[in-house]
Design an enzyme around this catalytic site. Structure first.
Site, PDB file in Angstrom:
ATOM      1  N   ASP A   1      47.869  40.196  38.642  1.00 18.21           N
ATOM      2  CA  ASP A   1      46.889  39.173  39.011  1.00 18.21           C
ATOM      3  C   ASP A   1      47.519  37.783  39.078  1.00 18.21           C
ATOM      4  O   ASP A   1      47.124  36.950  39.883  1.00 18.21           O
ATOM      5  CB  ASP A   1      45.725  39.169  38.003  1.00 18.21           C
TER       6      ASP A   1
ATOM      7  N   GLU B   1      40.061  33.511  46.661  1.00 19.91           N
ATOM      8  CA  GLU B   1      39.970  34.495  47.742  1.00 19.91           C
ATOM      9  C   GLU B   1      38.566  34.512  48.316  1.00 19.91           C
ATOM     10  O   GLU B   1      37.584  34.422  47.591  1.00 19.91           O
ATOM     11  CB  GLU B   1      40.285  35.885  47.197  1.00 19.91           C
TER      12      GLU B   1
ATOM     13  N   ASP C   1      42.585  34.302  40.884  1.00 16.48           N
ATOM     14  CA  ASP C   1      42.365  35.688  41.295  1.00 16.48           C
ATOM     15  C   ASP C   1      41.327  36.286  40.361  1.00 16.48           C
ATOM     16  O   ASP C   1      41.447  36.172  39.139  1.00 16.48           O
ATOM     17  CB  ASP C   1      43.684  36.473  41.194  1.00 16.48           C
TER      18      ASP C   1
END
Ligand SMILES: [Zn+2]
Length: 401
Positions: A352, A272, A188
């Site tokens: 996170d 992501e 992340d």
């Protein structure tokens, strides 16, 4: 294609000659663009033929090596085809209609018009622009001379704020033997930590721009105080450009090193699929986000993933920070809430870290799903690799053994 870059050392006269070559290249690119605008329906091949016409009509253009002229036409075509692709893919917003260039800073040669000396320390440009013999300045570790000349497919000269550089594009398989580690990671990216992985390890955010901000501000003031078109203003502008270049290099360097470390210590990376451009529209966060350089970081992770032949899987970013990684419950929280506290199972995690766990889980779910359905449904993921970790691991272990 592997790129080797060296700084160039030459005389003022030679630099003037480089600028001349760059200008001719720009002239050809713009002429090609013009002909495309006037006569729609022109293809890449037509532009290559047009190159020969240009050389006849404008004798000064023949000073530039013929393949370099073709490379300039290729550049025009690149801009045109990107415009077409954006239209075809229904890219939202502006489609990037090709524009004329006025401040081109580079020129590209292909396999002729230059000669590399066997010691690998000098290059001679042999076309009519009169650039001549230039010394290569670079670290001793990069040895362009180690490659047979046939493998050097592109030679590009670039003008940057602090001088002239040459890039060699070498066609070589960069075979990195990945040592299997048995570890998989979800990543992340964030503002507080540069990146957080699914084991909770973090990399601190270096904030290069924020650190240099005071200096950059001072240099900006310097430029605006000087009289327009004066020599002093020119000098101040150069100083400012060099300072920006430094920040950009620091950022790039950091992103590359972090990505390399990450990829070499894992067998699968999940991240992501961020649409950075959309996120940067949030003006409160724009400067910090831009400074973090996630786009660069993520593309380096993908590049290293390809070199190491490990799967890098991009997952949709929806709900990765809201879902509980332990039980799947939705725990709504705003950006300022740094800790994930689950109301249904009671798990407490850094925000996170929780997101990184979700990202990894999403990626694995997808690869398992792929395997369960059928082998023919193996769509490429965002990085263009096969999604099956088993396949890739087998490949890497074979190389290692
Ligand atoms: Zn929970």
């Amino acid at each position: 294609m592997v790129i080797f870059e060296y700084k160039l050392d030459g005389t003022k006269k030679q630099y003037v000659a480089i600028e001349e070559a760059i200008r001719i290249g720009q002239f050809i690119r713009n002429k090609c663009l013009r002909v495309w605008m006037d006569e729609r329906g022109i293809c890449k091949n037509d532009l290559q033929c047009y190159c020969a016409v240009l050389a006849k009509d404008y004798p000064f253009a023949t000073r530039l090596n013929s393949q370099a002229r073709q490379a300039s036409a290729d550049r025009a075509w690149f801009a045109i085809s990107r415009f077409y692709d954006n239209g075809k893919n229904r890219k939202p917003g502006k489609k990037g209609y090709p524009r004329f260039q006025h401040d081109n800073r580079s020129i590209e040669y292909k396999t002729t018009g230059w000669k590399l000396e066997p010691d690998g320390k000098h290059i001679t440009l042999t076309d009519g622009c009169g650039i001549g013999r230039l010394r290569l300045v670079g670290n001793a570790k990069q040895q362009i001379a180690a490659f047979p000349p046939e493998q050097i497919k592109r030679v590009r000269i670039v003008h940057r704020a602090d001088g002239y550089y040459v890039q060699f594009g070498v066609k070589a398989e960069r075979a990195i033997v990945h040592q299997p580690t048995g570890k998989q990671a979800g990543i992340d990216v964030g503002l507080k930590a540069y990146s957080t992985d699914s084991e909770g390890n973090t990399v601190d955010n270096p904030r290069h721009y924020r650190k240099a901000e005071q200096k950059l501000k001072r240099l900006h003031r310097g430029v605006s105080r000087k009289q327009k078109k004066s020599q002093n203003r020119k000098k101040a502008r150069k100083q400012l450009a060099r300072a920006y270049l430094k920040v950009q290099r620091q950022r790039e360097d950091f992103a590359r090193k972090t990505a390399s470390t990450l990829v070499s210590s894992h067998d699968l990376i999940a991240l992501e699929d961020l649409k950075i451009r959309n996120m940067v529209r949030n003006h409160h966060l724009a400067k910090s986000m831009h400074d973090a350089g996630w786009g660069t970081f993520l593309s380096w992770v993908k590049a290293y993933g390809l070199m190491h032949e490990i799967p890098v899987i991009a997952v949709a970013p929806q709900f990765t920070s809201q879902e509980c990684s332990a039980c799947g419950a939705m725990v709504k929280k705003s950006l300022s809430v740094r800790t994930h506290i689950c109301t249904s199972c009671g798990v407490v995690l850094d925000r996170d870290h929780n997101a990184a766990l979700n990202i990894l889980a999403k990626a694995l779910e997808r690869t398992l799903g792929h395997r369960a359905t059928s082998s023919s449904s193996e769509e490429g993921n965002a990085s263009g690799q096969t999604a099956s970790p088993r396949l890739s691991l087998r490949k890497t272990s074979k190389r290692a053994g």
